[in-house]
Structure formats: C-alpha cells, structure tokens
Design an enzyme around this catalytic site. Structure first.
Site, PDB file in Angstrom:
ATOM      1  N   MET A  82       0.853  -1.195   0.150  1.00  0.00           N
ATOM      2  CA  MET A  82      -0.052   0.182  -0.118  1.00  0.00           C
ATOM      3  C   MET A  82       0.869   1.228   0.096  1.00  0.00           C
ATOM      4  O   MET A  82       0.214   2.429   0.357  1.00  0.00           O
ATOM      5  CB  MET A  82      -1.009   0.058   1.359  1.00  0.00           C
ATOM      6  CG  MET A  82      -1.885  -1.192   1.153  1.00  0.00           C
ATOM      7  SD  MET A  82      -3.783  -0.893   2.048  1.00  0.00           S
ATOM      8  CE  MET A  82      -2.997  -0.389   3.617  1.00  0.00           C
TER       9      MET A  82
ATOM     10  N   HIS B 114       9.600  -4.417   3.367  1.00  0.00           N
ATOM     11  CA  HIS B 114       9.283  -4.288   1.669  1.00  0.00           C
ATOM     12  C   HIS B 114      10.403  -4.965   1.024  1.00  0.00           C
ATOM     13  O   HIS B 114      10.063  -5.636  -0.071  1.00  0.00           O
ATOM     14  CB  HIS B 114       8.289  -3.250   1.140  1.00  0.00           C
ATOM     15  CG  HIS B 114       7.045  -2.995   2.137  1.00  0.00           C
ATOM     16  ND1 HIS B 114       7.120  -1.811   2.721  1.00  0.00           N
ATOM     17  CD2 HIS B 114       6.042  -3.472   2.045  1.00  0.00           C
ATOM     18  CE1 HIS B 114       5.862  -1.882   3.172  1.00  0.00           C
ATOM     19  NE2 HIS B 114       5.190  -2.745   2.653  1.00  0.00           N
TER      20      HIS B 114
END
Length: 327
Positions: A59, A66
């Site tokens: 998101m 990540h």
C-alpha cells in the site's frame, strides 16, 4: 504470494533460502516500468515472457521489510512486479485513510535498488471502475477474530483487492510477510478455496535492530512511543523462551512483560493454532502462533512470532508445516 504456476505445494510456506538472482532478472538500479492504468499494465506484463513472474503487493510507504520481500522474490523469479495501491476497502469508518503516508518517490527508489521490472500504481477508480464494488470476497469466520474483530470488514476488503491484483498481474507467485500472519493465512485459504493459480510464499518478519517489527505505522511513533512499543516484541520473545514448558507458560511469560508497560494498551495477546486461530489447549504440542496487538500513543501496532510448543520448543521464523498453516 515464484516458481511454476499452480496451487501451492507442500513447501509453499517454508522459509525462502536466498540464492543468486534468477537468470534474466533485471540488474539492480534499473528504472522499473510504471503502469498507472489497466492498459499500461497489460502492455508491460505482456513483455515479461521469458520466465515466471512474482508479485509483491503493497500500500506504499515502503520500508526495508518490503525491500526484503522484493529481494527474496527477485532471487526466486525471473521477473518481479510490485503493486502500490492504497486500498480504501481496508479502512474502516474510524480509520483515517488520508493519514496514511504517501511516499511514492522513495518507494520507487526501493524498487529501483531491488531491480523491480514493473510497478503498478493505480488510483482507486482504476481498480474499482464502478466505485464501491457490489461484489466482494468474504473472509468468513477467520476474518472475524483477532484483527477482524478490531477492524470489521478489513479482511473482506483485503481479499477483494488481492484477488483483483492476482488477476490483473497474472503472477505465478506472490510474496507476503509473516508479520501479517492473519492476512497471510486468509490469502492462502482464498487461493486454496477458490483455486487461484498462484503460489503463496511467506517471508520472515523483518525487524529493526531493537526488535521492533518494521511497519509503515512506525513513522507515527514518537521517541517515547517507540520505547513503549518495544514491549510487544519483548513479550513475544519471553513467550517463545518458555515454549518448552507448554502453552500456559508461554502466555504467562508474555503477559508478565506487557503488564510492566502501562502505556501500551493491549487489545489481545493470544497463543493460537496457525490454521484455525483458536486458542491452543494446555496439552497442545506443535507449531503455534503467538500474536499481540495494542495501541501505543495514537498508533495501533501488531506483531507475532511463530513458535514450537513442547520439548525443544522456541521461536520459529515461519511455519514449516504448510498444511497446518492453512496453505
């Protein structure tokens, strides 16, 4: 959520072993293709023909957690697609979507460093062409407990967008972090129950040097909040250290850490079966999920640790038995 297309095999959730980049992977530092529309995505995806394709769904507000997902995917797949989409369906009426950080330039830098081939960064009207979708995927009973109880409808919204992104990216594999353990379980159940042709791969939680699980929400923490938040990971480690003594000892050790930090408002601390999310009984021996959630200042945080309960028990990185973990 790479290998060949098909249903997850018995090793789909095992810890991924790092290796050399797959043949044909783009060099780190190369500018990824950015697609904003469905048409741009389809055109860019058609060019990825020489090997399997992995997807990492985000998101935005990317961090080193990540980056680890992306780098692990790149080591295993010929091509990597990253989606950056702030999904409005995952935000409840008491959650401020506008407050969520937007950091596209720095997100792209992480993708560039990791050698991502394609970034899909649509707006809500691209994903939901008719506005609020009339048909959504239901998470079922597993979506109504723990995080689902605190955030009604959250997992329905999450599964709906994950399903759409599976279809749009046509990925062979998808990589998700163990930190969002309930989300990971529900995605695996959806893939199995609805016969998606994608392999779901879990990657161990990435932590800061002080033990705090990496999260986009960490940027909301003040210096004193951050010190308070460390009680979550300390509680998990204390519980894991008592795993050889059985479930009651795990819960007792973890709670003892949390009660010493009154500024952390704990929503739940549970020791549950990784496939059912039901509390494990005292006689239970095997893999279990020790999970905690609470509010520190104005920020709600979650964390968890897979553990082995019983003789030789202790902390795990990810669950080794995919069938018990709901793959």
């Amino acid at each position: 959520m790479s290998e060949q297309p098909g249903m997850p095999s018995a090793s789909a959730g095992a810890t991924v072993t790092a290796g050399p980049p797959a043949e044909g992977s783009p060099p780190a530092g190369r500018e990824p293709v950015v697609a904003r529309s469905r048409e741009e995505l389809h055109a860019a995806r058609r060019a990825l023909t020489d090997g399997d394709v992995a997807v990492v769904m985000t998101m935005g507000a990317l961090h080193e957690g990540h980056a680890t997902l992306i780098e692990t995917a790149r080591q295993r797949a010929a091509h990597v697609v990253v989606t950056i989409f702030l999904n409005p369906l995952q935000f409840g009426p008491r959650e401020d979507l506008s407050r969520y950080p937007r950091t596209f330039d720095s997100d792209m830098e992480i993708c560039r460093r990791a050698g991502v081939d394609l970034v899909f960064a649509p707006t809500p009207d691209v994903i939901y062409r008719d506005g609020d979708p009339g048909v959504r995927i239901s998470a079922g009973p597993l979506g109504n407990v723990l995080e689902g109880q605190a955030r009604p409808g959250h997992f329905d919204g999450m599964l709906t967008v994950v399903a759409k992104l599976f279809h749009l990216t046509r990925a062979d594999s998808a990589y998700f972090g163990q930190k969002d353990a309930q989300q990971l379980l529900l995605i695996r159940r959806m893939v199995r129950d609805l016969d998606f042709s994608v392999k779901v791969i879990s990657v161990p939680t990435v932590r800061e040097s002080d033990g705090l699980a990496m999260s986009s929400r960490n940027m909301y923490l003040t210096e004193s909040d951050r010190e308070t938040a460390l009680c979550l990971s300390r509680a998990l480690r204390a519980g894991a250290a008592a795993a050889s003594e059985g479930p009651s000892a795990v819960r007792r050790a973890a709670r003892a850490v949390l009660v010493r930090e009154p500024l952390a408002l704990i929503d739940y601390l549970v020791l549950v079966h990784p496939a059912t999310l039901e509390d494990v009984p005292e006689w239970y021996r095997g893999e279990a999920l020790l999970a905690v959630a609470g509010r520190v200042g104005t920020t709600r945080l979650i964390d968890n640790l897979p553990i082995l309960v019983g003789p030789q028990g202790g902390a795990l990185e990810v669950f080794s038995d995919v069938e018990s973990a709901g793959a």
